[in-house]
Scaffold this motif. Structure first.
Motif: not given
Length: 121
Positions: A44-67
């Protein structure tokens, strides 16, 4: 030594992340406090805080560091084929370009497209 064109191309995902973050911060006050978070795999779809919008940015930076770690030391990669010694630099350069394409793809999927229906309204 990493060629200059590889370093230059690897900067493109960071430019995308910076542009998306700047746009997100400029629109942050107009985004509702509770946002829709899409589900996957039949969940099911969910709801969350708008701070969750920054999670993809942090994950992306972690993936870029690994690459970047892989791009920086291509000689540590265990290839599944035997290459000639004179073709080693060409093989490393091609592998680094593939990793940069992967970094661009991940950046485009993770940041701007993750919450396009919330941020780009």
């Amino acid at each position: 030594m990493i060629p200059k064109h590889i370093k230059f191309l690897f900067c493109i995902p960071f430019i995308i992340i910076i542009a998306y973050t700047a746009y997100l911060l400029s629109r942050y006050n107009s985004i509702p406090d509770i946002i829709h978070i899409p589900g996957y795999g039949g969940k099911n779809d969910g709801f969350g805080s708008k701070l969750f919008l920054f999670v993809p940015i942090v994950l992306n930076l972690a993936i870029l560091a690994f690459i970047w770690l892989i791009i920086r030391k291509p000689d540590k990669i265990k290839f599944t084929f035997e290459g000639k010694e004179e073709d080693q630099e060409k093989t490393y350069a091609q592998y680094q370009l593939v990793l940069i394409i992967l970094a661009l793809f991940v950046t485009l999927i993770m940041s701007p497209l993750s919450f396009s229906d919330v941020v780009f309204k």
